[in-house]
Design an enzyme around this catalytic site. Structure first.
Site, PDB file in Angstrom:
ATOM      1  N   GLU A   1      46.527  41.774  43.096  1.00  0.00           N
ATOM      2  CA  GLU A   1      46.626  43.128  43.595  1.00  0.00           C
ATOM      3  C   GLU A   1      47.532  42.701  44.243  1.00  0.00           C
ATOM      4  O   GLU A   1      47.959  43.585  44.847  1.00  0.00           O
ATOM      5  CB  GLU A   1      46.085  44.120  43.344  1.00  0.00           C
ATOM      6  CG  GLU A   1      45.274  44.301  42.252  1.00  0.00           C
ATOM      7  CD  GLU A   1      45.329  43.120  41.287  1.00  0.00           C
ATOM      8  OE1 GLU A   1      44.256  42.072  41.888  1.00  0.00           O
ATOM      9  OE2 GLU A   1      44.174  43.504  40.050  1.00  0.00           O
TER      10      GLU A   1
ATOM     11  N   HIS B   1      35.207  51.419  36.996  1.00  0.00           N
ATOM     12  CA  HIS B   1      35.841  51.172  36.226  1.00  0.00           C
ATOM     13  C   HIS B   1      36.091  52.501  35.988  1.00  0.00           C
ATOM     14  O   HIS B   1      36.977  53.177  34.683  1.00  0.00           O
ATOM     15  CB  HIS B   1      36.432  50.444  35.171  1.00  0.00           C
ATOM     16  CG  HIS B   1      36.860  48.885  35.155  1.00  0.00           C
ATOM     17  ND1 HIS B   1      35.810  48.364  35.304  1.00  0.00           N
ATOM     18  CD2 HIS B   1      37.668  48.346  34.510  1.00  0.00           C
ATOM     19  CE1 HIS B   1      36.377  46.718  35.790  1.00  0.00           C
ATOM     20  NE2 HIS B   1      37.482  46.948  35.136  1.00  0.00           N
TER      21      HIS B   1
HETATM   22  C1  TPP Z   1      40.681  43.271  40.263  1.00  0.00           C
HETATM   23  C2  TPP Z   1      41.224  42.623  38.716  1.00  0.00           C
HETATM   24  N1  TPP Z   1      42.078  43.680  38.153  1.00  0.00           N
HETATM   25  C3  TPP Z   1      42.034  43.826  37.137  1.00  0.00           C
HETATM   26  C4  TPP Z   1      41.362  43.490  36.760  1.00  0.00           C
HETATM   27  C5  TPP Z   1      41.478  43.742  34.839  1.00  0.00           C
HETATM   28  N2  TPP Z   1      40.732  42.449  33.905  1.00  0.00           N
HETATM   29  C6  TPP Z   1      39.779  42.505  33.573  1.00  0.00           C
HETATM   30  S1  TPP Z   1      39.254  40.993  33.108  1.00  0.00           S
HETATM   31  C7  TPP Z   1      40.721  40.544  33.271  1.00  0.00           C
HETATM   32  C8  TPP Z   1      41.384  39.602  32.473  1.00  0.00           C
HETATM   33  C9  TPP Z   1      40.534  38.074  33.351  1.00  0.00           C
HETATM   34  O1  TPP Z   1      40.253  37.135  33.341  1.00  0.00           O
HETATM   35  P1  TPP Z   1      40.258  35.585  32.980  1.00  0.00           P
HETATM   36  O2  TPP Z   1      39.297  35.638  35.013  1.00  0.00           O
HETATM   37  O3  TPP Z   1      40.362  35.190  32.937  1.00  0.00           O
HETATM   38  O4  TPP Z   1      38.272  36.562  32.515  1.00  0.00           O
HETATM   39  P2  TPP Z   1      38.478  36.303  30.705  1.00  0.00           P
HETATM   40  O5  TPP Z   1      38.345  37.811  30.643  1.00  0.00           O
HETATM   41  O6  TPP Z   1      39.384  35.915  30.258  1.00  0.00           O
HETATM   42  O7  TPP Z   1      36.976  35.703  30.884  1.00  0.00           O
HETATM   43  C10 TPP Z   1      41.757  42.181  34.360  1.00  0.00           C
HETATM   44  C11 TPP Z   1      42.923  41.264  34.246  1.00  0.00           C
HETATM   45  C12 TPP Z   1      39.907  43.810  36.791  1.00  0.00           C
HETATM   46  N3  TPP Z   1      38.698  43.723  36.665  1.00  0.00           N
HETATM   47  N4  TPP Z   1      40.138  42.944  38.334  1.00  0.00           N
END
Ligand code: TPP
Ligand code: TPP
Ligand code: MG
Ligand code: MG
Lengths: 326, 325, 326, 325
Positions: free
Chosen positions: A61, A130
């Protein structure tokens, strides 16, 4: 165009209109390209405008908003998406300390024509991290314009104004409104920032609302109407510029005021509105001013709990009744 | 650099050195309020890099940014007037020492929150690429900035998008008062982090203006050709304390001595001599630097204070500050 | 102990007293150890308590506050320093989204007994990014306690309460007050959070102030006294818990209210105070409520400009005169 | 692991798998509101790591954290009750799917903002060291989290202070819908970043519960001995989409197929057979898992909704929510 459009589709439509008009408008954010956004608010943009106008980013971000700032300083009009408004906290330094100050602290040498779009508010059961209504965070920082439309047409019209603005705009899209429908905006529709709308007239009390609380205030007004109380509903549409002229003019007609806010009472935008009213509108008031706002707690997960802490039609009706009886 | 180029670089460094000295003295005399973060000792980084940049490239610097503003074309008078709260200051006295900016010269700001400007530089490079201009963006920052999250986010994004941006770390061994080595897990705070983002990380003698220019030129060429960003870690040392009147008592005497012996101006002077530039020519450059800074101090001191009404301008692009109707 | 103590020394004294009492109190932050803090507010701690109690950190605000949270969840009472309150933006996610919510969203399974100390406010000529009064940022987030002492004795007494609190506290130390002096606190001095102080009595108007604006309000009150207007000055001391009982009780005596705030008018804490007053204290009011607050601009560097945008004695006096004449 | 240990791990994984399936079905039936991020396919990371931890170690997880809560001792019933907004939920229905927490078992929370919990784990490890307890802290996170600033700040601080903390990345190849490789400058998002902070970075087959347990055990021993933190990148794959009803259409069919063939439960089943554990014994473990989850669904479904007054409790340590007098 169909005869109704959803708030969700209006976001993509608003973006597409400006991207067609102006090649310097580019979008960036997480999952906004191929995926069309996690709320499907950027569907179609990658296909129409290609990967040089619609950029998928890492989960960074600070880099997203910082890059938008750098691009805005150098001739582009970037539109950055921060997926949930809670995550504005992850780039708060750039948003609070850099973007809104750089023009002023350089003595006007630069402008920062960017938009930060974000999905705001509760109502979808996403829990404490959220679901926040964080428009009041932005209000604490001079130098940001703050838009929070309540209808699809306003989404498109205010998006146009926000993107064309040479000032930075935080654009709050409300999660609980994405599925709502409304009249489609005419071609070239622009709603200038800082103009509130009187969306219902009434002589007995003024309800000041924003985004999700606009339909809520309207439902409350309908309920009150059955009891012989006619509420005027003002949709602020923006927090900065804040259209106090419209609020005070309404108050001059009604003599009573209730704000309906999703953000928490403590530090909520209603405090700013009410303090102007308690100063400049003091003589107009026939009764105390009330704020129906979020309770001062994090957002709980369960519906049965969430209902207790967010503004509801019932709470608005109850407060207005108390005022009417004053 | 040829002799003429080096002499020019020398004179620019001399101007920075004297401007910083002037700022220091004015601060002690109470004529500069708030704080200053002087870059004396680090001149070669700014002047060397600038020599390798195009006029339309973008520079982003920190609160320790006087040398970058000057290297990009701000005059000592504009800078000192800003420090002295004068209407003729670079930012019309709204910014102060920590925010020197000369946008018209591509010097897009001095930012006072550590790390914040690195993503901005990435964005400027992205914009250059979108507009197809072959411009470069350069972010200058301190060793301390390499431990803040924004640094890493910026490097990764720049690498993934292969943007024309250089990350130039001025490693002066200290944060404010704490040695960088005490709080950093790797010996080269910037260069050792570059591989984590798949980009080259180089180390250069930051007091050697020619070496800096050469490295920046080479990495800039690469970046403009579409080969992506790079990290350049310039080893240098600040002659004053961190800010204000910090006597920098936390620095070992022999360390200070060693670095003072490796002064960028001395180094350049030696090279000039090697290349046959006479002592008189160097003296004339010194004299020009002295004169321009002396005049700057006078002119800045004589300039008017800002109009108080300026406090309520320049928030918005329309020039105003109205937040409500 | 000397017969006066500076606000600056009171910070170190307050920390030392609690560190002596409780071995679980540990400090972390940038340059707080050997250097004694950039404002010299942690001088002597490293010497007295050693490096296992006083930790110098890298420039990593997210890690500092996040580590404090993790330590607080697991049996320690960490006190984290964020050097300037502007930099709270760099760890805003942890401070706004994690620390104040974790107890609630786990259904009360954990507590987060930590303090985040920070140097707040303007007056030292540090420009737009090192001069903000950001107590209103913290006010937007339910779940944080907010302390902002105005005197050395309160620094010590409120530090004790903050560190002993099982809830997270943001502790705003005001930069412009560091050099001020006051009576030293007695041994064992504790000032419970959420108790405002009436620091001057007066029957004509209530001035509600916080931190830097307390001495300013007192000077204004002195000036007004010469004109026959007696102002009561309330030092809120905390924003959360907010002692509205004391404010409303004062208003009951004076019927007129002015808030004196360093943070900007838009989104400032006075909005929250005034909105409670305009509701629950409406019948007590004989005149409009006014807010003397920061202008809605970034902080300019030059004194001549800064004076225009921060609250001053002159501005307070002028507003009170207007009210008195109402 | 010996046969008994592996069988136990197998059963635990089976419980996770079935709990996730139950959560999925309940979501589709409208009985779980909001969203869920299921960990089916990633069971071996949680169960393998847990097998190597002490009961008093600390675990910090993400919104995709059901497997970690279960692995640390939360019951399927507590978890499902939370998802179904019941008073008997782990967090009394205040947290929801993204925030499963069982503090009493050292499972100190599931955090829904990417990267935020990594510094917390560092703090818990710091606290363990200050209290001299030899406890370890483990942060589990996704591949996507390696591009956010907090990740790097946490790694550096942990390294500088040599804290007993493990950073375990569950690399499932995707953020929400975007392949991690498209937005990351290095091939191993976590392991390739470890050297930037002077700590070891290892890669392990995250679907091999024994391999995970072995790696965590080894790195944990090192960390407890005062040799500092480590990064472990576990390669794995989620069987469902990112969240809610995401059909994960963005994933190539052959990739999905390949990974489904490399299912952690199948892998463990094969190993059990190799070690002479009979099919009947495995079937009994499966049956126990089935039964416990079936009972959990029933019990959770039958549990009462939370008392609405609970909405205004638990902000403060005194149990209340009063912000003013
Ligand atoms: C700071 C932040 N940015 C965006 C999000 C939205 N978001 C939730 S899960 C996710 C993907 C995360 O990917 P990863 O770290 O690979 O974890 P996974 O969901 O694959 O377990 C995103 C972008 C968030 N929760 N927090
Ligand atoms: C985010 C943030 N944290 C802390 C500070 C306070 N601060 C100002 S300069 C400085 C030291 C920076 O060190 P370095 O990056 O090495 O730059 P140098 O001052 O040596 O040029 C610190 C900690 C800040 N400005 N921003
Ligand atoms: Mg340094
Ligand atoms: Mg992933």
């Amino acid at each position: 165009m169909a005869d109704v459009i959803t708030y969700r589709d209006a976001v993509a439509e608003g973006l597409a209109r400006e991207m067609r008009r102006d090649a310097s408008v580019v979008c960036l954010g997480e999952d906004i390209g191929a995926a069309g956004g996690v709320f499907k608010t950027t569907v179609g943009l990658l296909t129409e405008f290609g990967p040089e106008r619609v950029w998928d980013t890492p989960i960074s971000e600070q880099a997203i908003v910082g890059a938008a700032m750098g691009a805005a300083l150098t001739g582009m009009r970037p539109v950055a998406e921060i997926m949930f408004s809670d995550f504005l906290a992850c780039c708060w330094d750039c948003l609070a300390n850099e973007i809104p100050k750089v023009r002023y602290m350089t003595g006007g040498q630069v402008t920062v024509p960017l938009v930060v779009r974000t999905a705001n508010g509760g109502g979808l059961g996403f829990g404490a991290q959220h679901s926040q209504a964080t428009e009041n965070w932005a209000l604490t920082v001079p130098g940001l314009k703050i838009a929070a439309p309540a209808t699809p047409a306003d989404v498109v019209g205010m998006m146009a104004a926000a993107i064309r603005s040479d000032d930075p705009v935080v654009f709050f899209e409300h999660k609980a409104l994405f599925a709502t429908k409304g009249a489609p905006p005419p071609p070239g529709h622009v709603v200038g920032l800082g103009r509130a709308a009187v969306v219902r007239e009434g002589a007995d009390v003024t309800l000041v609302a924003l985004a999700s609380t606009v339909p809520l205030a309207l439902r409350a007004a309908d309920a009150l109407s059955g009891e012989g109380i006619e509420a005027e509903v003002v949709d602020l549409r923006c927090l900065v510029p804040l259209d106090m002229a419209t609020v005070l003019a309404s108050l001059a007609r009604t003599s009573r005021l209730v704000t309906v806010e999703e953000n928490p009472y403590q530090g909520g935008w209603g405090g700013t509105v009410v303090s102007v009213v308690a100063d400049e509108g003091f003589d107009l008031l026939d009764a105390p001013v009330r704020r129906v706002a979020g309770e001062c707690v994090p957002l709980p997960f369960a519906d049965a709990l969430e209902e207790q802490v967010v503004p509801t039609v019932g709470k608005v009706v109850a407060e207005v009744r108390r005022l009417a009886a004053y | 650099m040829d002799a003429a180029g080096l002499l020019d670089a020398y004179e620019r460094m001399a101007v920075v050195r004297r401007t910083e000295k002037a700022a220091h003295d004015l601060f002690l005399r109470g004529l500069v309020k708030g704080t200053t973060h002087l870059a004396a000792g680090q001149e070669a980084v700014a002047v060397g890099a600038s020599a390798a940049l195009r006029p339309d490239d973008y520079v982003f610097a920190t609160y320790r940014g006087h040398h970058h503003a000057l290297a990009r074309g701000a005059t000592p008078e504009e800078c000192l007037a800003e420090l002295m709260s004068r209407a003729t200051g670079l930012c019309r006295a709204k910014g102060g020492s920590m925010h020197l900016t000369k946008a018209a010269a591509g010097m897009l700001g001095s930012y006072a929150i550590v790390g914040a400007h690195l993503p901005m530089a990435v964005g400027a490079a992205w914009s250059a690429r979108l507009r197809g201009t072959q411009q470069l963006a350069v972010a200058f920052f301190g060793d301390g900035a390499t431990n803040i999250g924004a640094f890493h986010e910026a490097l990764n994004l720049a690498a993934v998008w292969r943007l024309p941006v250089l990350f130039v770390c001025e490693n002066n061994l200290y944060m404010e008062y704490t040695p960088i080595a005490e709080v950093t897990a790797v010996p080269r705070p910037a260069a050792d982090r570059a591989p984590a983002h798949g980009i080259p990380g180089e180390v250069v003698d930051g007091n050697d203006v020619e070496a800096v220019a050469e490295a920046v030129e080479r990495l800039a060429r690469r970046a403009r050709a579409g080969d992506g960003p790079a990290v350049l870690e310039a080893e240098t040392y600040r002659h004053y304390g961190h800010s204000r009147a910090d006597p920098a008592a936390y620095r070992p005497a022999e360390e200070v001595e060693r670095w003072l012996k490796h002064d960028p101006l001395d180094l350049a002077r030696g090279r000039l001599a090697e290349r046959g530039v006479g002592a008189d020519e160097i003296a004339r450059a010194d004299e020009r630097a002295r004169a321009v800074v002396e005049r700057a101090v006078e002119a800045a001191g004589a300039a008017p204070a800002p109009d108080p009404r300026e406090a309520l301008t320049d928030v918005w692009a329309d020039g105003g500050a109205a937040w409500r109707t």
